[in-house]
Design an enzyme around this catalytic site. Sequence first.
Site, PDB file in Angstrom:
ATOM      1  N   CYS A   1      13.783  11.292   5.814  1.00  0.00           N
ATOM      2  CA  CYS A   1      13.957  10.563   7.182  1.00  0.00           C
ATOM      3  C   CYS A   1      15.562  10.740   7.037  1.00  0.00           C
ATOM      4  CB  CYS A   1      13.713   9.870   7.326  1.00  0.00           C
ATOM      5  SG  CYS A   1      13.835   8.077   6.112  1.00  0.00           S
TER       6      CYS A   1
ATOM      7  N   GLU B   1      10.114   2.170  10.291  1.00  0.00           N
ATOM      8  CA  GLU B   1      11.231   3.373  10.268  1.00  0.00           C
ATOM      9  C   GLU B   1      10.428   4.195   9.765  1.00  0.00           C
ATOM     10  OE1 GLU B   1      14.321   3.401  10.028  1.00  0.00           O
ATOM     11  OE2 GLU B   1      14.543   0.668  10.026  1.00  0.00           O
TER      12      GLU B   1
ATOM     13  N   GLU C   1      10.363  16.742  14.367  1.00  0.00           N
ATOM     14  CA  GLU C   1      10.983  17.000  12.770  1.00  0.00           C
ATOM     15  C   GLU C   1       9.584  17.199  12.008  1.00  0.00           C
ATOM     16  OE1 GLU C   1       9.660  12.681  11.187  1.00  0.00           O
ATOM     17  OE2 GLU C   1      11.502  12.475  10.320  1.00  0.00           O
TER      18      GLU C   1
ATOM     19  N   LYS D   1       1.045  -0.892  -0.106  1.00  0.00           N
ATOM     20  CA  LYS D   1      -0.168  -0.114  -0.044  1.00  0.00           C
ATOM     21  C   LYS D   1       0.887   1.246  -0.393  1.00  0.00           C
ATOM     22  CE  LYS D   1      -1.725   3.128   3.237  1.00  0.00           C
ATOM     23  NZ  LYS D   1      -1.755   3.935   2.497  1.00  0.00           N
TER      24      LYS D   1
HETATM   25  C1  UN1 Z   1      13.860   8.071   3.841  1.00  0.00           C
HETATM   26  O1  UN1 Z   1      14.757   9.300   3.840  1.00  0.00           O
HETATM   27  O2  UN1 Z   1      13.087   7.424   3.854  1.00  0.00           O
HETATM   28  O3  UN1 Z   1      20.224   7.651   3.401  1.00  0.00           O
HETATM   29  C2  UN1 Z   1      15.621   7.044   3.305  1.00  0.00           C
HETATM   30  C3  UN1 Z   1      19.544   8.470   2.233  1.00  0.00           C
HETATM   31  C4  UN1 Z   1      18.567   7.372   0.935  1.00  0.00           C
HETATM   32  C5  UN1 Z   1      17.172   6.666   1.813  1.00  0.00           C
HETATM   33  C6  UN1 Z   1      16.554   7.475   2.771  1.00  0.00           C
HETATM   34  N1  UN1 Z   1      19.831   6.248   0.741  1.00  0.00           N
HETATM   35  O4  UN1 Z   1      19.476   9.182   2.724  1.00  0.00           O
END
Ligand code: UN1
Length: 492
Positions: free
Chosen positions: A282, A248, A383, A173
Amino acid sequence: MTLYHNYIGGKWQPAHNGQTFPNYNPASGELLGDFPLSDQHDVDAAVSAARGAFAHWRRVPAPKRGELLFRVGELMKQHKEELARTMTREMGKVLKETRGDVQEGIDMAYYMGGEGRRLFGYSVPVELSDKSALAMRDPVGVVACITPWNFPIAIPTWKMFPALVAGNTLVLKPAEDTPLSALRLVELLYEAGLPEGVVNLVFGPGQPTGEALIHHPDVAVISFTGSTDTGRHVAIEAAHSLKRVSLEMGGKNAVIVMDDADLDLAVEGILWSSYGTTGQRCTACSRVIAHRAIHERLLEKLVPRIEALRLGNGLDEQVDVGPIINAKQLEKVHRYSELGKSEGATLVTGGESAREGELARGYFYRPTLFCDVRPAMRIAQEEIFGPTLSVIAVDTLDEAITVNNQTRYGLSSALYTQDVNRVQRAMRDLTTGIIYINSGTTGAEIQFPFGGTRGTGNGHREAGLAGLDVFTEWKVVYTDFSGKLQKAQIDS
Ligand code: UN1
């Protein structure tokens, strides 16, 4: 107008209730298509298709499952440019980044394809004579992959490819802001020869689509990437039926710049990891923790570079920073700018939407920098998920490390220094899941574990060898070939 469908049990089909939701380009407002707004009924059908396909797929030899992933990797390579353009249109980030996103998926296809011939278990000596033992990995069953909009192809592959090579079947999804990229990826999986029902695709928002998935009794594993608040909800709800959950979630990542750092190098790393992807990673850097001795010089170098970043449609190769994903996120980013000012931080640049010319048609926000930020301020703790950076001044490495570690998140951190002793101390004392030395906070490679501490995760990792643990169950087989009853642990 294009109307897209779910893919369930090898068939394209609309939502049972006939409802749809629109998918817009965040840079231009262009309508890209309508997608099914799936509910419990569609989710039931998708899980049931995945469950049906599991009986066969788990018995396909793992090297064959791996070969299929190699073919998927080849197809993704052939279609890289087209996938990247589709992704830029629906997600907004610039083409060089969407190409990178697809590349990360290709890398994962090859890595997990290779796992088809490894999937290491182990055998070690046993206590009794004429007896052997073997620990092996088994698939878990039906996996629900719930994925975000910021990495519309890479993140689905981090979940789907290890799940598939290990013999699981799944329901994907994708986020409602980026359904088309996921659809293209699923098409390529089937073009590569995946048996019907192994991967099922349902579109829709968290409520009702995601909710139906996390409560489904036949879903054994939920792999979720998204906000910490939603992740907590997923974990609590899934606990009722003892599902395995891998989360995550957020980050509040920092770049530490010491007084001996190469400042020009640090500026490059800060720019790329703070404003790349419009700060919507993230792993994005949202705090710079600067030694007071170089604080002013760093700002002098950084601010003009921030102000020179070109905003615009990511399809234009000259553009550095694309739009924010949607109106709601844009508002959130702006609320944090207002909050930063009211908390007493100094707004150095940005802090407002960008509306000149073509930009008025999309959700653009000026790259924003605050200084005089104290570590406990909300802009330095929460965040934001946008192009907003806070600079915090410190006097020592110890203080920098303490500031770095004191947020509810623990994904990535970075240290700029030339001093090997400082590097070693930082490696020991920074408490994030990922640490970079003399590089920004983004750019993790798929052959290593990805994830973080505290509110960033729940102890699992994606990618690398660790990524297989979420999707496999250990099974140990003892074989006694002595022909008599032998009793372990019992004195003879
Ligand atoms: C994310 O932001 O959810 O290390 C993943 C990084 C990328 C992955 C980010 N390879 O910024």
